[in-house]
Design a protein around this motif. Structure first.
Motif, short mmCIF file in Angstrom:
data_model
loop_
_atom_site.label_atom_id
_atom_site.label_comp_id
_atom_site.label_asym_id
_atom_site.label_seq_id
_atom_site.Cartn_x
_atom_site.Cartn_y
_atom_site.Cartn_z
N PHE A 121 32.96 112.01 65.92
CA PHE A 121 33.59 110.80 66.43
C PHE A 121 34.48 111.12 67.62
O PHE A 121 34.42 110.44 68.66
CB PHE A 121 34.40 110.13 65.32
N GLN B 232 31.69 102.74 62.32
CA GLN B 232 31.64 103.16 63.72
C GLN B 232 31.45 101.96 64.64
O GLN B 232 32.10 101.86 65.70
CB GLN B 232 30.49 104.16 63.90
N LEU C 51 34.58 108.86 58.67
CA LEU C 51 34.20 108.89 60.08
C LEU C 51 35.24 109.63 60.91
O LEU C 51 34.89 110.46 61.77
CB LEU C 51 34.02 107.46 60.59
N GLU D 250 26.70 105.58 66.50
CA GLU D 250 26.42 104.49 65.58
C GLU D 250 24.93 104.40 65.25
O GLU D 250 24.53 104.23 64.08
CB GLU D 250 26.89 103.17 66.19
#
Length: 642
Positions: free
Chosen positions: A77, A257, A71, A241
């Motif tokens: 992100f 997440q 991630l 997410e």
């Protein structure tokens, strides 16, 4: 008329032995719901983030921190974090700068201008529908509505443009709502100044909590970025997410997440709770003034009244302009589009589950607030009992969506009516607000107990009854937020029999590509009118009397708070004609001394038999005996009244 007597002293600390156990018992339902609805799903999310698993498959074993590393290596992100910061800039400025300025203008304007401004700014709160407003702006971008206002900030036809334009559109569309909410918290702070208290510490504390709440809301924003952005760069952490878990089916990375989002919200929630505890933040209900009696503080002049009303009207005009894409679609046939197949079932799905969830969640929080803030099982440190639930103060359905969806699926509830009820059955924000309210009123209860009133009736009259309207307001707020929510109905109620109004509106627009295809579906007239009447009544009769202050309770040093009669301010002089100040410290009604002035009145001479009379007694005249010859001048000077 004699002046008011001083309040009876309450010696020692508040009693915690007799009522502390009852207080902990009242907090037990909220504690159990917190464990079941918040702690357990959080633990499930963390466990799934350490596994390799797919959404519709079995777990493939322990993955360690691989999901987190995957991630963090993705640029999406970090883009979501940057987008979240941009999304929060405009609402934070409106909440902590424009909102307090508007509150100050209305506070100085007088009673009726202030109440008028409250009612005017209540309208954006009850008509705001995130799904309908976002869809109206999105369709206005394509030329289907909005009269060009939707393009004033630029186009969102590409991910790069949407990254900077969507925060501006969101800030404009939520301008009226943020101003209305800011008035609810900053006007009570300024009311304390009119009653002779310092407003600056409370203003700083409340502004800090409000800024943290706005930032937490932007972290979890789903409707506006999803409808307007439609790209992974122009979305929030909760939107990412949703994409990772429910679109790509990667349960492990999506849970990672969600865990990071929950950690961010936990830090913000703990910080806000610590600010409230350490500053001694409290809410209380001022006595209702009698009809025709002036309010405490300086009387406003006509110029200030006009200025306050003008500020409220200007803010409302900006709010109308920012909502013009939605209003133009609404008045061009928004209530005349294609009706749903079963309107009664649609509105039942939309409003009944949030109402049931609000009654349970706020009801449990109310009981816990009575136990923690009212009965105070830990005495002055009772507010520290709020700290265990502080990490979930700002947590919505987003960070817990992965675990709650899995639980609903394991229980075979997906697509059924019970699945529309929010799985979060305890309201931590309501717990904090109601505890701060009960904390201040607990001092009044202890004062009545010290005066000899029965404990249970006094507690009901001074703590429970004043808090009921505030609890009702929180129930209504949770119901409106739940009815306009989009994420949880997307996950559990996408079938024809369990659709809510926001889901039905999105499906209609996707099918007809017309923004006025019944855009008023999410704001039915009956709900708007009832909510506006209830909120306006609360604004005038209840919320206008709330006072937010900081610092310890006034009885922290052992003295109970003086509870004046209804309609009398604590800082008002006692009723009746003024009592003239006696000269040289003498009591009222005594003639002035005839002798030279003494810095203190001389003590009364001893009564016959060696007993000294009190200050209020006048000794009887003793027979004049001739003085002994050896002490001709030993008698002290005597006052005329002796």
């Amino acid at each position: 008329m004699a002046p008011h007597p001083p309040p009876p002293p309450v010696t020692g600390r508040p009693a915690t032995g007799r009522y502390g156990g009852i207080g902990l018992l009242l907090a037990l339902p909220a504690a159990l719901l917190t464990i079941v609805c918040l702690v357990v799903p959080t633990g499930q999310t963390i466990v799934r983030s350490l596994q390799e698993s797919r959404l519709f498959g079995r777990s493939h074993g322990f993955a360690g921190l691989d999901n987190y590393l995957t991630l963090l290596k993705q640029g999406d992100f970090w883009h979501t974090l940057g987008f979240c910061v941009l999304l929060a800039i405009v609402p934070v400025i409106v909440a902590v700068l424009i909102g307090p300025a508007l509150a100050a203008a209305l506070d100085q304007a007088g009673t009726w201008p202030r109440r008028t401004g409250r009612v005017l700014l209540s309208l954006p709160l009850v008509v705001f529908s995130p799904a309908a407003v976002a869809l109206a702006w999105q369709m206005g971008q394509t030329g289907a509505g909005g009269s060009g206002v939707a393009k004033v900030f630029g186009r969102i036809d590409s991910p790069g443009k949407a990254f900077g334009v969507v925060p501006l559109i969101t800030g404009a569309a939520t301008f009226g709502v943020v101003c209305g909410l800011a008035l609810l918290v900053f006007l009570p702070v300024l009311r304390g100044r009119r009653e002779g208290r310092r407003a600056a510490p409370a203003m700083v504390a409340v502004a800090s909590v409000v800024a943290l709440a706005v930032l937490a809301t932007c972290v979890q924003a789903f409707t506006f970025p999803t409808v307007l952005g439609g790209a992974r760069r122009a979305t929030t952490p909760v939107g990412l997410e949703y994409t990772l878990t429910f679109r790509m089916g990667d349960l492990g990375v999506g849970s990672a997440q969600a865990t990071i989002v929950g950690l961010i919200l936990a830090v913000l929630g703990v910080a806000a709770t610590l600010i409230a505890i350490r500053t001694g933040l409290g809410v209380e209900l001022a006595p209702a003034p009698p009809r025709g009696a002036p309010e405490p503080g300086r009387r406003p002049d006509p110029g200030r009244a006009v200025l306050g009303l003008l500020a409220a009207v200007v803010v409302l005009i900006f709010a109308v302009l920012a909502s013009w894409p939605w209003l133009s679609a609404l008045f061009s046939g928004g209530y005349g589009g294609r009706a749903p197949a079963s309107p009664a079932r649609l509105y039942l799905n939309t409003w009944l589950p949030p109402l049931l969830g609000a009654l349970v969640s706020v009801g449990a929080a109310f009981l816990a607030a009575l136990g923690i803030g009212g009965l105070r099982p830990l005495g002055r440190r009772s507010e520290w009992l709020l700290l265990p639930s502080a990490p979930w103060l700002f947590v919505g359905i987003g960070p817990l969506a992965v675990a709650d969806y899995q639980n609903e699926r394991d229980l075979h509830l997906l697509g059924k009516f019970p699945s529309l009820i929010s799985p979060i059955l305890v309201s931590v924000p309501a717990l904090l607000i109601l505890t701060l309210f009960c904390r201040r009123h607990a001092a009044r209860w202890r004062a009545r107990r010290a005066a000899g009133a029965p404990a249970a009736p006094a507690f009901f009259a001074t703590v429970v009854v004043p808090a009921l309207p505030l609890a009702g307001l929180l129930v209504g707020a949770v119901t409106l937020i739940g009815g306009q929510g989009l994420l949880w109905p997307f996950l559990t109620g996408d079938r024809p029999g369990t659709r809510t109004a926001p889901i039905e509106l999105i499906l209609q627009i996707q099918q007809t590509f017309r923004v006025n295809a019944n855009v008023g579906l999410t704001t039915p007239v009956v709900v708007v009118v009832l909510a506006l009447i209830a909120l306006a009544a609360l604004q005038i009769l209840y919320l206008d009397r709330l006072v937010i202050t900081t610092g310890p309770d006034e009885d922290a040093g052992g003295m109970a708070r003086f509870v004046p009669p209804a309609g009398v301010s604590r800082f008002a002089p006692p009723a009746g004609p003024p009592v003239p100040a006696p000269p040289y410290g003498g009591g009222p009604g005594l003639p002035p001394p005839s002798g030279p002035a003494f810095p203190f009145p001389p003590p009364a001479p001893p009564a016959p038999g060696g007993r000294r009379t009190s200050d209020d007694e006048i000794p009887a005249a003793a027979p004049e005996d001739p003085a002994p010859a050896d002490t001709p001048a030993a008698d002290p000077p005597r006052r005329q009244d002796d």
